[in-house]
Motif scaffolding. Structure first.
Motif, PDB file in Angstrom:
ATOM      1  N   GLY A 130       8.849  10.436  -0.653  1.00  0.00           N
ATOM      2  CA  GLY A 130       7.818  11.389  -1.068  1.00  0.00           C
ATOM      3  C   GLY A 130       6.727  11.519  -0.010  1.00  0.00           C
ATOM      4  O   GLY A 130       6.295  12.624   0.339  1.00  0.00           O
ATOM      5  N   LEU A 131       6.275  10.383   0.521  1.00  0.00           N
ATOM      6  CA  LEU A 131       5.205  10.403   1.532  1.00  0.00           C
ATOM      7  C   LEU A 131       5.687  11.013   2.843  1.00  0.00           C
ATOM      8  O   LEU A 131       4.941  11.731   3.518  1.00  0.00           O
ATOM      9  CB  LEU A 131       4.677   8.990   1.794  1.00  0.00           C
ATOM     10  N   PHE A 159       0.835  -1.215   0.000  1.00  0.00           N
ATOM     11  CA  PHE A 159       0.000   0.000   0.000  1.00  0.00           C
ATOM     12  C   PHE A 159       0.870   1.266   0.000  1.00  0.00           C
ATOM     13  O   PHE A 159       0.627   2.185  -0.780  1.00  0.00           O
ATOM     14  CB  PHE A 159      -0.930   0.021   1.217  1.00  0.00           C
ATOM     15  N   LEU A 160       1.864   1.318   0.887  1.00  0.00           N
ATOM     16  CA  LEU A 160       2.694   2.525   0.952  1.00  0.00           C
ATOM     17  C   LEU A 160       3.467   2.718  -0.349  1.00  0.00           C
ATOM     18  O   LEU A 160       3.620   3.843  -0.830  1.00  0.00           O
ATOM     19  CB  LEU A 160       3.648   2.457   2.152  1.00  0.00           C
ATOM     20  N   GLY A 161       3.956   1.606  -0.930  1.00  0.00           N
ATOM     21  CA  GLY A 161       4.676   1.696  -2.207  1.00  0.00           C
ATOM     22  C   GLY A 161       3.768   2.232  -3.305  1.00  0.00           C
ATOM     23  O   GLY A 161       4.189   3.030  -4.153  1.00  0.00           O
ATOM     24  N   ARG A 187      12.024   0.903   9.158  1.00  0.00           N
ATOM     25  CA  ARG A 187      12.638   0.142   8.063  1.00  0.00           C
ATOM     26  C   ARG A 187      12.113   0.598   6.700  1.00  0.00           C
ATOM     27  O   ARG A 187      12.837   0.631   5.720  1.00  0.00           O
ATOM     28  CB  ARG A 187      12.318  -1.348   8.240  1.00  0.00           C
ATOM     29  N   LEU A 188      10.818   0.924   6.651  1.00  0.00           N
ATOM     30  CA  LEU A 188      10.207   1.276   5.365  1.00  0.00           C
ATOM     31  C   LEU A 188      10.457   2.723   4.934  1.00  0.00           C
ATOM     32  O   LEU A 188      10.405   3.033   3.749  1.00  0.00           O
ATOM     33  CB  LEU A 188       8.683   1.047   5.440  1.00  0.00           C
ATOM     34  N   PHE A 214       3.368   0.928  14.443  1.00  0.00           N
ATOM     35  CA  PHE A 214       4.432  -0.003  14.025  1.00  0.00           C
ATOM     36  C   PHE A 214       5.752   0.760  13.881  1.00  0.00           C
ATOM     37  O   PHE A 214       6.297   0.864  12.781  1.00  0.00           O
ATOM     38  CB  PHE A 214       4.063  -0.643  12.675  1.00  0.00           C
ATOM     39  N   PRO A 215       6.291   1.307  14.990  1.00  0.00           N
ATOM     40  CA  PRO A 215       7.495   2.157  14.863  1.00  0.00           C
ATOM     41  C   PRO A 215       8.683   1.442  14.222  1.00  0.00           C
ATOM     42  O   PRO A 215       9.394   2.033  13.410  1.00  0.00           O
ATOM     43  CB  PRO A 215       7.787   2.579  16.309  1.00  0.00           C
TER      44      PRO A 215
END
Lengths: 239, 239
Positions: free
Chosen positions: A199-200, A145-147, A192-193, A186-187
């Motif tokens: 951009g986000l 989703f984030l990608g 990691r992500l 989810f720190p």
């Protein structure tokens, strides 16, 4: 006339996507259940109102111009143009709405990390299942989703660094909320992500610094994150 | 120019809510992945198209007038007025869309009865969890959603027995699909619930007998229900 927002008074939840839009626009609104002493009671009463020909299924719902509008994405579809938080072209309005519906899908999956067996059981009654679902969520669904949203952000041909077109829209506010909420819940996984979604992250920071949003986040109108809403920090589910 | 529907070629799935609208209107459309020999391959190629400035997150998506529109409810929001399957007033258009978003929520919960741990695991890897979630679904969630839609149907002040206003809309077609699919997946639970939802059952039967829908259901364009889609009949999950 002031907009009436009806939502559970003690959590950010889905109502927060609407609150952020109202706050960013400096709109005149009342957060009804938070302002009345019967809080949830008043909310339930409205949901059970047998005379409403267009009854909402669940909170949040907005009362405006004598209409009652439920479903977060539908509320934003309605409010966006009125608050100056939607693109002007029809094509981009539908595109912004489509992105908001994908936010909705993501929110369901975020919620299901702690409630894989459904909303009827407490978290404490589904901990091993939550652990299994959350692990897969962190490994496959969260990056997916984030990608996707990062790609959408990168492909927007307009200047300004927004999700749709060259102006702030409710989709940007929802991205802010997703990045904030996932960072709370989810720190470790988020750390990691983060390098994969510059951009986000940049968008999140710019939204946080918008004068009205910054003032809102400092105020007691912003309910703190907790283990009651959609984004919950259970150390067992992070990693 | 024909509408292009892009969806997995072997299941009804979410695409069926769009197919039913196109069929009910007698629209000129191509079910792209079913007509090409690369089927899913072509679909995945389009999803990965790096040049699309408005990439869909997942199927179904519709290509029309040079636009690509994803998200079932957004597709129906777009198609409804063009196919004569949406109310004419703005208030009722938003109301129809709001109902479709509640259909979307229900569809997620129906899907999660066989996939409580998420889409990454096979059903066979989550059978005990599915059993627990499905039991709660049959006991609380299914009556809650169906009861809501029955109430909406009963409260519609317009004549004709439709969900919104006095004409057939895409919401009626979605009610048909929900009643059909739940009857396939949970025959025992549905038999018990049927007496409580006479309005929806009557609507289902009337939709099934619309000449174009009846012809569609007889054709090989209607993919049969199976244990691959959203509505799956696993005897262990019914009761």
């Amino acid at each position: 006339m002031a907009y009436e927002l009806h939502y559970w008074p003690t959590i950010q939840g889905r109502g927060e996507f609407v609150r952020l839009a109202l706050e960013a626009a400096g709109a005149d609104y009342v957060d009804v259940a938070r302002g009345t002493h019967d809080g949830e009671g008043g909310l339930m009463g409205r949901l059970r109102d047998a005379d409403d020909p267009r009854p909402p299924f669940a909170p949040p719902f907005l009362v405006a111009d004598g209409m009652t509008i439920g479903q977060t994405a539908a509320i934003l579809l309605f409010l966006g143009p009125r608050l100056g938080l939607a693109p002007t072209s029809e094509v981009d309005r539908l595109w912004a709405h489509q992105l908001q519906l994908t936010v909705t899908d993501f929110v369901v999956e975020i919620h299901d990390t702690h409630h894989p067996l459904g909303p009827s059981f407490f978290y404490e009654d589904q901990e091993p299942e939550a652990k299994r679902r959350a692990e897969d969520f962190r490994r496959t669904r969260m990056p997916k989703f984030l990608g996707y949203f990062e790609r959408v952000h990168a492909r927007n041909p307009a200047p300004g660094g927004f999700m749709v077109g060259a102006e702030l829209s409710y989709v940007d506010l929802s991205m802010f909320q997703l990045v904030s909420g996932l960072g709370y819940a989810f720190p470790k996984a988020m750390r990691r992500l983060e390098p994969t979604i510059p951009g986000l992250i940049g968008l999140h920071d710019r939204v946080a610094n918008l004068p009205r949003i910054a003032a809102y986040l400092e105020s007691d109108r912003r309910i703190p994150f907790s283990v009651e809403g959609i984004f919950r920090h259970y150390p067992d589910l992070d990693g």
